[in-house]
Design an enzyme around this catalytic site. Structure first.
Site, mmCIF file in Angstrom:
data_model
loop_
_atom_site.group_PDB
_atom_site.id
_atom_site.type_symbol
_atom_site.label_atom_id
_atom_site.label_comp_id
_atom_site.label_asym_id
_atom_site.label_seq_id
_atom_site.Cartn_x
_atom_site.Cartn_y
_atom_site.Cartn_z
ATOM 1 N N ARG A 12 35.530 41.755 46.412
ATOM 2 C CA ARG A 12 35.710 43.108 45.885
ATOM 3 C C ARG A 12 35.693 43.074 44.369
ATOM 4 O O ARG A 12 36.016 42.056 43.765
ATOM 5 C CB ARG A 12 37.084 43.650 46.299
ATOM 6 C CG ARG A 12 37.326 43.585 47.768
ATOM 7 C CD ARG A 12 38.763 43.997 48.074
ATOM 8 N NE ARG A 12 38.974 43.892 49.516
ATOM 9 C CZ ARG A 12 39.864 44.597 50.196
ATOM 10 N NH1 ARG A 12 40.652 45.446 49.553
ATOM 11 N NH2 ARG A 12 39.977 44.465 51.490
ATOM 12 N N ASP A 20 37.505 45.870 41.486
ATOM 13 C CA ASP A 20 38.322 47.080 41.420
ATOM 14 C C ASP A 20 37.534 48.265 40.864
ATOM 15 O O ASP A 20 36.492 48.097 40.230
ATOM 16 C CB ASP A 20 39.516 46.869 40.470
ATOM 17 C CG ASP A 20 40.533 45.892 41.014
ATOM 18 O OD1 ASP A 20 40.421 45.500 42.197
ATOM 19 O OD2 ASP A 20 41.440 45.524 40.238
ATOM 20 N N ARG A 36 42.694 40.311 35.637
ATOM 21 C CA ARG A 36 43.236 41.315 34.719
ATOM 22 C C ARG A 36 44.653 40.943 34.273
ATOM 23 O O ARG A 36 45.033 41.208 33.121
ATOM 24 C CB ARG A 36 43.214 42.700 35.366
ATOM 25 C CG ARG A 36 41.779 43.225 35.526
ATOM 26 C CD ARG A 36 41.715 44.455 36.411
ATOM 27 N NE ARG A 36 42.535 45.539 35.889
ATOM 28 C CZ ARG A 36 42.771 46.671 36.562
ATOM 29 N NH1 ARG A 36 42.254 46.842 37.783
ATOM 30 N NH2 ARG A 36 43.512 47.599 36.029
#
Lengths: 246, 246
Positions: free
Chosen positions: A50, A52, A197
């Site tokens: 994935r 975000d 992040r």
């Protein structure tokens, strides 16, 4: 039945992330709609992982199985003609039947980009986090180096992570400086939800002197998300490279 | 009364050009609205020149006269806080009363950027014209060199130009190659309506072999817009630099 592997670049600004969501508007939805227009097949693609909402990819990888007779060297141009201009297929190749973009991936590299100009560079504003205050790059490098190796990264994962294990290996975490600021590159065998992040946010705190590189071992050992720095904004992050065995 | 000079970068994608138009939605409108919010003054700014709808600027220059007591070193940060994120002031300085961004300008440089990748680079798609077919860069350089000097550029101006004279001087017209393709830089004492886009379109035709560098003197001499190449798309163009006397 062919197994087709593709590399795709996307500007994630206007999407809810790579993977299909109930709320819609994802990169995967666009890719599957394009393939449906092209072949009539209702196909589910396998992404390497994935990304975000708002995160970009220079080279995301996915694969799918198709009965289509479109020659492999026509796939990229044909699919690009059916995609919005913020999603661009870079190449397509036929791969062995057992290739799976997620399970076959060996390493992934992400880039977190910071614009340290006094005012943002307007032409990269959607791809770089603007942070004008001075950063101690040497301290940031030291902090990142302390993350290299096999660790439990619970302190660097969203509490919403549902992975059974938070042990991952980071092979490299380094900084490249350029005219717009600095790029943090992190390479690992896999990443937890928000992990890059949080690493970037922690590196910025170290650069600002709010934390020290020598705090990293203790943060890792705590296995507690509240001990690490903040989750850096999504738009500075880009999936850079996914590596597969030869 | 202060005379304030500013440099501004903008992404022209969503605007109808720099200069105020009856249809609205221009860079100038945004800048004047920002100044009004800041000082309460209804000010007309002087731009160094127009840019067409969709054209960008790395460093457009404008000036205006103000009674405001905002210190000159606070202007850029204060105005940026009142502008959309696709318009960014780079600096402000106080200049002599007789400085005028258009009349005082000595030279201007524009960049026309071409993406020659097989598929567009998604992260620069709004700033580079995508052209995958092979280009003969040596021939393009020769053609551009033939434009250098003082000429009547009627063949390289929109027929809608209302300028009394079409004589301009080009000081430099050259190509820099980079990883995404090539950048055409053109420096002159002034440019007619669409002039750089017609120069770029003509250079591309020379690169494709549709015209020859040796055709340029005849095209200039004809003073006939139909003799030059097409007007290249707006989004590849960027106002790069405006030079003033020391």
């Amino acid at each position: 039945m062919k197994n087709v592997k593709m590399s795709v670049a996307y500007d994630g600004t206007n999407y809810q992330g790579f993977q299909t969501q109930p709320s819609g508007n994802t990169i995967q939805d666009q890719l599957e709609a394009g393939i449906r227009m092209l072949t009539g097949e209702e196909i589910r693609i396998n992404g390497s992982g994935r990304t975000d909402a708002g995160v970009h990819a220079r080279a995301q990888v996915f694969n799918f199985h198709t009965e289509s007779r479109i020659p492999i060297d026509r796939w990229a141009i044909a699919l690009n003609a059916r995609l919005p201009d913020d999603i661009v297929i870079q190449y397509a190749e036929e791969v062995p039947e057992d290739f799976h973009a997620r399970f076959s991936a060996k390493r992934k590299t992400y880039r977190y980009a910071i614009d340290t100009n006094k005012f943002p560079n307007v032409f990269t504003r959607q791809y770089r986090f603007h942070h004008h205050a001075p950063l101690d790059v040497a301290a940031m490098r030291e902090g990142l180096a302390a993350l290299v190796g096999e660790h439990d990264f619970t302190s660097f994962a969203s509490p919403q992570s549902t992975q059974p294990s938070h042990v991952r290996t980071i092979y490299d975490a380094s900084i490249v400086q350029n005219q717009d600021g600095l790029d943090i590159f992190v390479t690992g065998n896999g990443f937890l939800y928000n992990m890059v992040r949080i690493i970037a946010g922690t590196a910025v705190w170290i650069g600002e002197g709010k934390m020290s590189a020598s705090d990293i071992p203790g943060i890792l050992a705590a296995c507690d998300r509240t001990k690490a720095g903040p989750t850096a904004m999504a738009h500075g992050l880009m999936l850079w490279h996914v590596e597969y065995p030869e």
